[in-house]
Every structure is written in structure tokens, then in C-alpha cells.
Design a protein around this motif. Structure first.
Motif, PDB file in Angstrom:
ATOM      1  N   ILE A  10       0.835  -1.205   0.000  1.00  0.00           N
ATOM      2  CA  ILE A  10       0.000   0.000   0.000  1.00  0.00           C
ATOM      3  C   ILE A  10       0.873   1.260   0.000  1.00  0.00           C
ATOM      4  CG2 ILE A  10      -2.008  -1.050   1.112  1.00  0.00           C
ATOM      5  CD1 ILE A  10      -1.032   0.172   3.741  1.00  0.00           C
ATOM      6  N   ILE A  11       2.139   1.119  -0.371  1.00  0.00           N
ATOM      7  CA  ILE A  11       3.071   2.232  -0.309  1.00  0.00           C
ATOM      8  C   ILE A  11       3.198   2.907  -1.681  1.00  0.00           C
ATOM      9  CG2 ILE A  11       5.412   2.938   0.329  1.00  0.00           C
ATOM     10  CD1 ILE A  11       3.579   1.825   2.608  1.00  0.00           C
ATOM     11  N   ILE A  12       3.108   4.218  -1.691  1.00  0.00           N
ATOM     12  CA  ILE A  12       3.280   5.033  -2.893  1.00  0.00           C
ATOM     13  C   ILE A  12       4.510   5.918  -2.692  1.00  0.00           C
ATOM     14  CG2 ILE A  12       2.279   6.877  -4.294  1.00  0.00           C
ATOM     15  CD1 ILE A  12      -0.450   5.737  -3.731  1.00  0.00           C
ATOM     16  N   PRO A  13       5.547   5.764  -3.497  1.00  0.00           N
ATOM     17  CA  PRO A  13       6.782   6.542  -3.292  1.00  0.00           C
ATOM     18  C   PRO A  13       6.561   8.044  -3.238  1.00  0.00           C
ATOM     19  CG  PRO A  13       7.156   4.794  -4.894  1.00  0.00           C
ATOM     20  CD  PRO A  13       5.680   4.815  -4.610  1.00  0.00           C
ATOM     21  N   GLU A  14       5.634   8.555  -4.032  1.00  0.00           N
ATOM     22  CA  GLU A  14       5.403  10.009  -4.074  1.00  0.00           C
ATOM     23  C   GLU A  14       4.714  10.545  -2.822  1.00  0.00           C
ATOM     24  OE1 GLU A  14       5.410   8.324  -8.213  1.00  0.00           O
ATOM     25  OE2 GLU A  14       4.372   7.866  -6.324  1.00  0.00           O
ATOM     26  N   LEU A  15       4.058   9.650  -2.072  1.00  0.00           N
ATOM     27  CA  LEU A  15       3.369  10.081  -0.849  1.00  0.00           C
ATOM     28  C   LEU A  15       4.390  10.086   0.286  1.00  0.00           C
ATOM     29  CD1 LEU A  15       0.636  11.000   0.113  1.00  0.00           C
ATOM     30  CD2 LEU A  15       0.025   8.635   0.583  1.00  0.00           C
ATOM     31  N   ASN A  16       5.258  11.079   0.220  1.00  0.00           N
ATOM     32  CA  ASN A  16       6.443  11.124   1.067  1.00  0.00           C
ATOM     33  C   ASN A  16       6.454  12.443   1.828  1.00  0.00           C
ATOM     34  OD1 ASN A  16       9.150  11.204   2.074  1.00  0.00           O
ATOM     35  ND2 ASN A  16       9.763   9.814   0.428  1.00  0.00           N
ATOM     36  N   SER A  17       6.846  12.390   3.094  1.00  0.00           N
ATOM     37  CA  SER A  17       6.809  13.599   3.927  1.00  0.00           C
ATOM     38  C   SER A  17       8.086  14.417   3.853  1.00  0.00           C
ATOM     39  CB  SER A  17       6.566  13.206   5.391  1.00  0.00           C
ATOM     40  OG  SER A  17       7.670  12.469   5.895  1.00  0.00           O
ATOM     41  N   LYS A  18       9.012  14.076   2.931  1.00  0.00           N
ATOM     42  CA  LYS A  18      10.264  14.835   2.856  1.00  0.00           C
ATOM     43  C   LYS A  18      10.005  16.315   2.602  1.00  0.00           C
ATOM     44  CE  LYS A  18      13.644  11.290   1.607  1.00  0.00           C
ATOM     45  NZ  LYS A  18      14.633  10.831   0.603  1.00  0.00           N
ATOM     46  N   THR A  19       8.964  16.605   1.822  1.00  0.00           N
ATOM     47  CA  THR A  19       8.644  18.006   1.549  1.00  0.00           C
ATOM     48  C   THR A  19       8.190  18.737   2.809  1.00  0.00           C
ATOM     49  OG1 THR A  19       6.383  17.380   0.948  1.00  0.00           O
ATOM     50  CG2 THR A  19       7.994  17.531  -0.838  1.00  0.00           C
ATOM     51  N   LYS A  20       7.738  17.974   3.824  1.00  0.00           N
ATOM     52  CA  LYS A  20       7.295  18.565   5.084  1.00  0.00           C
ATOM     53  C   LYS A  20       8.431  18.591   6.118  1.00  0.00           C
ATOM     54  CE  LYS A  20       2.947  17.915   3.504  1.00  0.00           C
ATOM     55  NZ  LYS A  20       2.038  18.979   3.100  1.00  0.00           N
ATOM     56  N   ASN A  21       9.562  17.980   5.766  1.00  0.00           N
ATOM     57  CA  ASN A  21      10.736  17.932   6.653  1.00  0.00           C
ATOM     58  C   ASN A  21      10.388  17.316   8.010  1.00  0.00           C
ATOM     59  OD1 ASN A  21      13.477  18.320   7.167  1.00  0.00           O
ATOM     60  ND2 ASN A  21      13.132  20.300   8.136  1.00  0.00           N
ATOM     61  N   ARG A  22       9.681  16.177   7.970  1.00  0.00           N
ATOM     62  CA  ARG A  22       9.281  15.491   9.205  1.00  0.00           C
ATOM     63  C   ARG A  22       9.947  14.132   9.293  1.00  0.00           C
ATOM     64  NH1 ARG A  22       2.995  15.086   9.157  1.00  0.00           N
ATOM     65  NH2 ARG A  22       3.463  13.832  11.015  1.00  0.00           N
TER      66      ARG A  22
END
Length: 381
Positions: free
Chosen positions: A202-214
Motif C-alpha cells: 500500500i506504499i506510494i513513493p510520491e506520498l512522502n513527507s520529505k517536503t514537510k521535513n518530518r
């Protein structure tokens, strides 16, 4: 007003990531709704998917939180449960080390079972009116300090949303790649690798929190000063077990650090006896396993109102002794620190300083009481 269910959890049904992606696309359409939801939900699949893909690129990830997953994690170590439980968007039901016997192997198993018997004898000796069931529960509660936070002895149901589980997986990948290779972190990296490998598709690489720096919220990134007012920040040392209990207060923030030199929580019932020496010796022999009685440095932050809600749960004879004492210590410190600096907060806290929660203003307790409002604070177990 018209309220209706548009999606729900169903036992045995596994929502695919493609379905979750399309659900998010529909949800994103509500933000720009030109007509009504009926028209939105009947639009072409191609249009829905395109909108979902655009939200992934833009970082508008909140729409991915509408789809919810229920996980059962069997045979996981306590530290993984603690990591998951420190994130705020979840619900959990976890196997209790107070009410059930923990499974282990080798010397850890031998010492755990030995200490269950030791604690049973000490509790019977001091509290002769306790029945066998209560004695066993309290013995298990204290003996679990022997069990490593890395022992795969916990089972939990964990419910969170589609976005959050993707974020958690990416935080795990980040920790594996970037965290310092201390002994604790090396062990944790192996746990996280297994966690990632066992995760359903159920993992999508683009659904990533790196843009939120968390990243994972449990591990402190800097030291914090103490302060007390409408909001508070306080530092203390408690066992892994106690911190795991405290995390259940989700409106309060907790961070931890591993100490440079190991030390351990000693249950009051064996303090200043020969058994205290044996307890510390046994725990020290398992130091590299990071037993649950090992003390860690904790920073706790929150609002004064949410702290009082914690007091209403934890300053009680039914609560575990370590967390009751720690919560009462923080309350006493909070009152003292605001005595001359913040009259409103000081007077707000003062009525809660007279005893256990059954003495709190307006609090009505319906549970059976063992120790009473005053004696709860003086108990040994």
C-alpha cells in the motif's frame, strides 16, 4: 443538513492502494467543488486519477488521510509499538504486559519468570488482602522490566490512514539510512527493515513527507529547557515502560534520548533491600538488550489543561506506580514554578494537589478503589 456514509472499514476487506488513490482524488475534488458531490463521485476514473496524481506532485497530501487501514502487528518489539504510538494520527489496542505473561527466550526468560515469583512473594507479604489475580498482575507489571524493548513479544492492532502509513514507512527508511550507528540504533534499524518488508503493498513513493521535513517524533533532536506557564516543558528520567504508558496522552508531546550511562527504575517494594541489588545486577547483565526498566531521558510538553487531563488518569491507585509518581512530581513542580510567576495557572493547579484523582474538584470515580485518595500516593506497588 444531510449526513451520509461514503466509505467505511469492513472486516476482512483490504482497500488496495489504487482504490485509496482514487478515493483521495475524489476527496481532492471537494476542495474545488463546482456542483455537488453526486456529480463529483460519478466523474470519469481518468479525471479522478489525474487529480490524485496532481495532489501527489503538489504536496496536497491531506486528502490521502480519508482512507483508513486497520493493521494487526504480531510479534513486534515494544520499541516499534512506542514509535508508532508517538505519532498522533492513530488508534491502538495493544497486548498488555500487566495482564498477560510476556514471551521471551534464554536468560531473559529465566530472569523474567524468576522475578515474577519474587514480586509475588513481596506483594503477598506486604498486601495480605490482595487476591491471587491481583498479585499476579502486579508481579507481571514489575517483572516486565527485564524484557528487552527489542524482544518480539507484543501484539497490537494499529489503525491509521493511508497518508500516515506511507509517511511512517518513509520515516523508517530515512532512519535506516541516516541515523547514527549507535548500538540502540543498529538494533532499531533491523526492526525497521523487518517492519518495511512485512508491510502490505500500500506504499506510494510520491506520498512522502520529505517536503514537510518530518521524521519520527519520538527521538529528540535537541535538548530542551524547562518552563512552566499556560504551556509547559519539563525533563525527567523514566523507564521505557513508563514512557510507553505516557504516550497514550496524545495531546501531550514526548521525546526521548538514550542515556550515556545505563541506569534502571527500581520498584518501590524492593527499594533499600538486598533485592534492589539483585534487580540492578540482573538488569545490568542485559544492558545491551535495553530492558524495559532502563531509564531514558524524556522531554514532555503540553498545555496546562491537557496536563490536568493526564493527572486525572494517572494520579490514581489504579495507575502504575512509576507513572503516578512521575505525574505527581510534575504537578508539584508546576505549582511551585508558577507560585510567584503566574497567579492564574497557580490557582488553577492548586485544587489538584490534595491527593489522588478522587479528591479532584468535580471528578466522579465509579471504579473500585483499593488504596483511597490519600493512601494511593503512599503505596509501594
Amino acid at each position: 443538513m444531510n449526513i451520509k456514509i461514503i466509505g467505511s472499514t469492513d472486516v476482512g476487506y483490504i482497500l488496495s492502494k489504487d482504490e485509496a488513490l482514487k478515493f483521495a482524488g475524489k476527496s481532492a475534488g471537494i476542495c474545488y467543488l463546482p456542483h455537488n458531490t453526486e456529480k463529483l463521485f460519478s466523474e470519469s476514473e481518468e479525471k479522478t486519477i489525474k487529480r490524485a496524481e496532481n495532489t501527489l506532485k503538489s504536496g496536497h497530501h491531506s486528502v490521502y488521510s480519508h482512507s483508513v487501514y486497520n493493521f494487526v502487528l504480531e510479534g513486534i518489539p515494544k520499541i516499534l509499538a512506542m514509535i508508532l504510538n508517538n505519532e498522533k494520527m492513530y488508534n491502538t489496542s495493544e497486548k498488555s504486559a500487566r495482564y498477560t505473561k510476556m514471551e521471551s527466550t534464554g536468560i531473559e526468560k529465566e530472569l523474567y519468570e524468576e522475578w515474577i515469583e519474587i514480586y509475588k512473594e513481596k506483594i503477598k507479604e506486604k498486601y495480605k488482602d490482595f487476591d491471587e489475580k491481583k498479585v499476579l498482575k502486579l508481579a507481571q507489571e514489575n517483572a516486565r522490566g527485564i524484557i528487552s524493548v527489542f524482544t518480539p513479544a507484543t501484539t497490537m492492532e494499529y489503525t491509521t490512514d493511508f497518508r500516515q502509513i506511507n509517511y511512517i514507512i518513509h520515516w523508517a527508511e530515512d532512519f535506516i539510512e541516516n541515523a547514527e550507528n549507535t548500538l540502540f540504533n543498529q538494533k532499531l534499524k533491523e526492526v525497521l527493515k523487518d517492519f518495511i518488508n512485512q508491510m502490505p503493498d500500500i506504499i506510494i513513493p510520491e506520498l512522502n513527507s520529505k517536503t514537510k521535513n518530518r521524521t519520527f517524533s519520538l527521538f529528540a533532536k535537541r535538548d530542551r529547557k524547562e518552563e512552566f506557564g499556560e504551556n509547559y516543558s519539563t525533563n525527567y528520567e523514566v523507564s521505557f515502560s513508563e514512557l510507553a504508558q505516557a504516550q497514550r496522552h496524545r495531546t501531550i508531546y514526548y521525546e526521548m534520548q538514550i542515556k550515556d550511562k545505563a541506569s534502571y527504575y527500581v520498584p518501590k517494594i524492593i527499594q533499600n533491600t538486598e533485592l534492589e541489588t539483585k534487580w540492578i545486577k540482573d538488569l545490568s547483565s542485559l544492558e545491551n538488550n535495553f530492558p524495559q526498566a532502563m531509564l531514558v531521558k524524556v522531554n514532555e510538553r503540553g498545555t496546562v489543561e491537557n496536563f490536568i487531563l493526564k493527572c486525572q488518569e494517572r494520579i490514581c491507585g489504579a495507575a502504575q506506580l512509576e507513572i503516578m509518581n512521575q505525574t505527581k512530581d510534575t504537578l508539584d513542580k508546576y505549582i511551585e514554578k508558577t507560585r510567584n510567576t503566574n497567579k492564574d495557572v497557580y490557582e488553577y493547579l492548586l485544587p489538584y494537589s490534595k491527593g489522588a484523582r478522587c479528591t479532584f474538584p468535580g471528578f466522579k470515580c465509579t471504579a473500585p478503589c483499593v488504596f483511597g485518595g490519600i493512601n494511593a500516593l503512599n503505596r509501594s506497588i
